[in-house]
Design a protein around this motif. Sequence first.
Motif, PDB file in Angstrom:
ATOM      1  N   GLU A 305     -40.909  88.497  24.960  1.00  0.00           N
ATOM      2  CA  GLU A 305     -39.623  87.941  25.376  1.00  0.00           C
ATOM      3  C   GLU A 305     -39.816  86.689  26.231  1.00  0.00           C
ATOM      4  O   GLU A 305     -39.043  85.729  26.117  1.00  0.00           O
ATOM      5  N   SER A 306     -40.859  86.679  27.052  1.00  0.00           N
ATOM      6  CA  SER A 306     -41.140  85.500  27.877  1.00  0.00           C
ATOM      7  C   SER A 306     -41.443  84.286  27.009  1.00  0.00           C
ATOM      8  O   SER A 306     -40.955  83.184  27.265  1.00  0.00           O
ATOM      9  N   ARG A 309     -38.212  82.990  25.431  1.00  0.00           N
ATOM     10  CA  ARG A 309     -37.344  82.315  26.405  1.00  0.00           C
ATOM     11  C   ARG A 309     -37.907  80.957  26.820  1.00  0.00           C
ATOM     12  O   ARG A 309     -37.150  80.000  27.030  1.00  0.00           O
ATOM     13  N   GLN A 312     -37.149  78.460  24.057  1.00  0.00           N
ATOM     14  CA  GLN A 312     -35.734  78.090  24.070  1.00  0.00           C
ATOM     15  C   GLN A 312     -35.446  77.068  25.169  1.00  0.00           C
ATOM     16  O   GLN A 312     -34.739  76.073  24.943  1.00  0.00           O
ATOM     17  N   THR A 346     -33.474  82.164  33.751  1.00  0.00           N
ATOM     18  CA  THR A 346     -34.440  82.597  32.746  1.00  0.00           C
ATOM     19  C   THR A 346     -35.845  82.672  33.325  1.00  0.00           C
ATOM     20  O   THR A 346     -36.575  83.656  33.117  1.00  0.00           O
ATOM     21  N   TRP A 349     -36.335  85.558  35.592  1.00  0.00           N
ATOM     22  CA  TRP A 349     -36.624  86.788  34.841  1.00  0.00           C
ATOM     23  C   TRP A 349     -38.108  86.870  34.490  1.00  0.00           C
ATOM     24  O   TRP A 349     -38.733  87.921  34.648  1.00  0.00           O
TER      25      TRP A 349
END
Length: 405
Positions: A305-306, A309, A312, A346, A349
């Motif tokens: 997921e890192s 992100r 993105q 982001t 997180w």
Amino acid sequence: MHFAYDDKTKDLSARLTAFMDEHIYPAESTYWEQVEAAPDVWAPPPVIDGLKEAARSAGLWNLFLPGKDGAGLTNLQYAPLCEILGRSLHLAPVATNCAAPDTGNMEVLHMFGTDEQKEQWLKPLLDGDIRSAFAMTEPRVASSDATNIETGIVRDGDEYVINGRKWYISGAMNPNAAFFILMGKTDPSADRHRQQSMIIVPRDTPGVDVRRGMKVLGYDDRDHGGHAEIDFTDVRVPSSNLIGEEGAGFAIAQARLGPGRIHHCMRLIGIAERSLELMIDRAAERVAFGKPLSDQGVVREWIAESRVRIEQLRLLTFKAAWLMDTVGNKGAHTEIQAIKIAAPSTVEWIVDKAVQVHGAGGLSQDFPVAEWFAQVRTLRFADGPDEVHKNALARHEIRRRTANA
């Protein structure tokens, strides 16, 4: 938009990466040793002077500033370089003279300063001989609305008299901060966006009282020069210190904050990349319940997921930078707001997951992730809080949809 770096960006990126490997990363431990041993908590560690000389010798200086006074790069060219600098946030930006708040102040003086102001203040900033601070936020008002600023700037003959209190003034605790660019009100009766002005206040001016350094989630943020609370009491400066004209302060602030906002996002991507690297390394070396953390499903999910992100964020940052170069800051307003909303939360997180993977060590001074978390969290306030940007972006979207309808 073309996604490949041009030859100039490739060359500078390779040179900057080599500089980080040869000079910056090896100096990080020395930096913290000197910080712990320093008699003056706010004085920059001596290792920085050597890094500055090395950066200048390598031609890696003032990369952020376009035009002949800087490296002449576009925003799109600078974006990957700024990301690299963000990988060592407390050393690399200041070593290359690309550290906030000096960058924003240099941009203001570059765009709006008189020849005299440029000679007296911009030139030594560009040369790295002094530091500076930007005095805008105030404790008594909600400074997320810049029109609330109460500090008075009153004309008295050939001088302006300044009265007010500022706080969280980044860079102001650094003893090398020779001046502040201060925002206050010259005409409270004018249109709400024409009440403010900006003025240069030398640090040693009588009436300037640096009361204390403000902590950020328990950290002193000395690598940013510290954040000060300052009283300005009957401070007199020459009228020639006014930047631009009376009433232009709000517009100048917006011009300053546009590049500053995207620079923060660029550096945040560097923090995210290095946090992910540390997360992977730590997960590979720690064993829990009979197998490495890197084999645990939840940790693999965080790693995957890192990466998603980060990619993105980088693409949105590049788009914003490209639009700033092609249609100007106003034309890129939506994308600048979008990346300023997305990047801090982001990366917060991602850093949070790096803290978690490090276990108790992630909360300690032995790893950089805890301090990174504190720094990233502050960027949900700096240059405008999330809520202000979301409100403005939503208003723009509604207007556009209404107009199309």
